[in-house]
Design a protein around this motif. Structure first.
Motif, mmCIF file in Angstrom:
data_model
loop_
_atom_site.group_PDB
_atom_site.id
_atom_site.type_symbol
_atom_site.label_atom_id
_atom_site.label_comp_id
_atom_site.label_asym_id
_atom_site.label_seq_id
_atom_site.Cartn_x
_atom_site.Cartn_y
_atom_site.Cartn_z
ATOM 1 N N THR A 10 0.835 -1.193 0.000
ATOM 2 C CA THR A 10 0.000 0.000 0.000
ATOM 3 C C THR A 10 0.875 1.251 0.000
ATOM 4 O O THR A 10 1.824 1.347 0.767
ATOM 5 C CB THR A 10 -0.928 0.006 1.229
ATOM 6 N N GLY A 11 0.551 2.174 -0.888
ATOM 7 C CA GLY A 11 1.296 3.422 -0.980
ATOM 8 C C GLY A 11 2.296 3.457 -2.120
ATOM 9 O O GLY A 11 2.740 4.534 -2.512
ATOM 10 N N CYS A 25 -1.136 5.161 -10.617
ATOM 11 C CA CYS A 25 -2.055 4.785 -9.545
ATOM 12 C C CYS A 25 -1.275 4.496 -8.269
ATOM 13 O O CYS A 25 -0.054 4.330 -8.286
ATOM 14 C CB CYS A 25 -2.895 3.579 -9.938
ATOM 15 N N ILE A 26 -2.010 4.443 -7.190
ATOM 16 C CA ILE A 26 -1.447 4.103 -5.881
ATOM 17 C C ILE A 26 -1.916 2.701 -5.542
ATOM 18 O O ILE A 26 -3.088 2.366 -5.711
ATOM 19 C CB ILE A 26 -1.937 5.087 -4.804
ATOM 20 N N HIS A 28 -3.179 -0.310 -3.361
ATOM 21 C CA HIS A 28 -4.014 -0.475 -2.172
ATOM 22 C C HIS A 28 -4.088 -1.968 -1.876
ATOM 23 O O HIS A 28 -4.827 -2.689 -2.526
ATOM 24 C CB HIS A 28 -5.419 0.082 -2.397
ATOM 25 N N TYR A 53 4.233 11.524 -7.362
ATOM 26 C CA TYR A 53 2.882 11.164 -7.818
ATOM 27 C C TYR A 53 2.255 12.345 -8.564
ATOM 28 O O TYR A 53 1.698 12.183 -9.651
ATOM 29 C CB TYR A 53 2.033 10.759 -6.609
ATOM 30 N N LEU A 106 -2.475 11.477 0.208
ATOM 31 C CA LEU A 106 -2.229 10.161 -0.380
ATOM 32 C C LEU A 106 -2.615 9.045 0.584
ATOM 33 O O LEU A 106 -3.178 8.029 0.177
ATOM 34 C CB LEU A 106 -0.766 10.007 -0.789
ATOM 35 N N LYS A 107 -2.321 9.250 1.858
ATOM 36 C CA LYS A 107 -2.714 8.241 2.854
ATOM 37 C C LYS A 107 -4.232 8.123 2.930
ATOM 38 O O LYS A 107 -4.775 7.029 3.066
ATOM 39 C CB LYS A 107 -2.121 8.576 4.220
ATOM 40 N N SER A 110 -5.494 6.116 -0.035
ATOM 41 C CA SER A 110 -5.290 4.680 0.209
ATOM 42 C C SER A 110 -6.296 4.155 1.219
ATOM 43 O O SER A 110 -6.915 3.106 1.002
ATOM 44 C CB SER A 110 -3.871 4.414 0.723
ATOM 45 N N HIS A 111 -6.467 4.880 2.311
ATOM 46 C CA HIS A 111 -7.403 4.459 3.356
ATOM 47 C C HIS A 111 -8.827 4.347 2.806
ATOM 48 O O HIS A 111 -9.528 3.354 3.045
ATOM 49 C CB HIS A 111 -7.352 5.429 4.534
ATOM 50 N N ASN A 113 -9.785 3.974 -0.303
ATOM 51 C CA ASN A 113 -9.891 2.889 -1.268
ATOM 52 C C ASN A 113 -9.983 1.533 -0.581
ATOM 53 O O ASN A 113 -10.744 0.668 -1.011
ATOM 54 C CB ASN A 113 -8.726 2.919 -2.258
ATOM 55 N N LEU A 114 -9.221 1.344 0.492
ATOM 56 C CA LEU A 114 -9.326 0.093 1.254
ATOM 57 C C LEU A 114 -10.705 -0.032 1.894
ATOM 58 O O LEU A 114 -11.301 -1.116 1.915
ATOM 59 C CB LEU A 114 -8.218 0.014 2.314
#
Length: 144
Positions: A10-11, A25-26, A28, A53, A106-107, A110-111, A113-114
């Motif tokens: 992740t990240g 993309c990031i 996840h 990014y 960004l975090k 990710s969060h 999306n999860l």
């Protein structure tokens, strides 16, 4: 045994090298492996990942990627040529300040999306039970 750069977490930031070249993309998720037509972008030491990014998503940079791509029927982006591109290198204090201001975003991406993945799994589990009647909702207090 695979090289260390093939393992994703992740990240991590990825860029497509074939077809829709330059899409960024990031990652996840955990325990994922890199595909050979996708590259992982690893910034130099001290350069915030959020800065890289943002640069790779910039319209002007995307045009630059399109200009170095090869292929007629299907565009291909060379990871070597991409790695050789020169980026604007602002003073270190500016990139660090940018990183401090944007790393949280960004975090959050990710969060969220999860969380979305977890909600989709829940929906996919509950919806068939609800439609088939195996899940009784008659006694729930639901405002319509």
């Amino acid at each position: 045994i695979l090289p260390g750069h093939c393992f994703l977490k992740t990240g991590d930031i990825l860029i497509s090298l074939t077809g829709n070249i330059g899409r960024v993309c990031i990652v996840h998720g955990e325990n994922l492996l890199l595909n050979q037509r996708v590259a992982k972008i690893t910034p130099l030491s001290g350069v915030p990942i959020s800065y890289i990014y943002s640069v790779f998503r910039d319209d002007r940079f995307q045009k630059t990627l399109g200009n170095i791509a090869t292929g007629v029927a299907q565009q291909n982006l060379s990871p070597i040529k991409t790695g050789e591109l020169k980026l604007i290198n602002p003073p270190e204090h500016l990139t660090k300040d940018y990183g401090r201001r944007t790393e949280y975003l960004l975090k959050q991406i990710s969060h969220l999306n999860l969380e979305t993945q977890a909600l989709r799994k829940t929906r996919d589990l509950l919806l068939p039970r609800l439609i088939s009647g195996r899940l009784d909702v008659e006694d729930l207090d639901i405002a319509v």
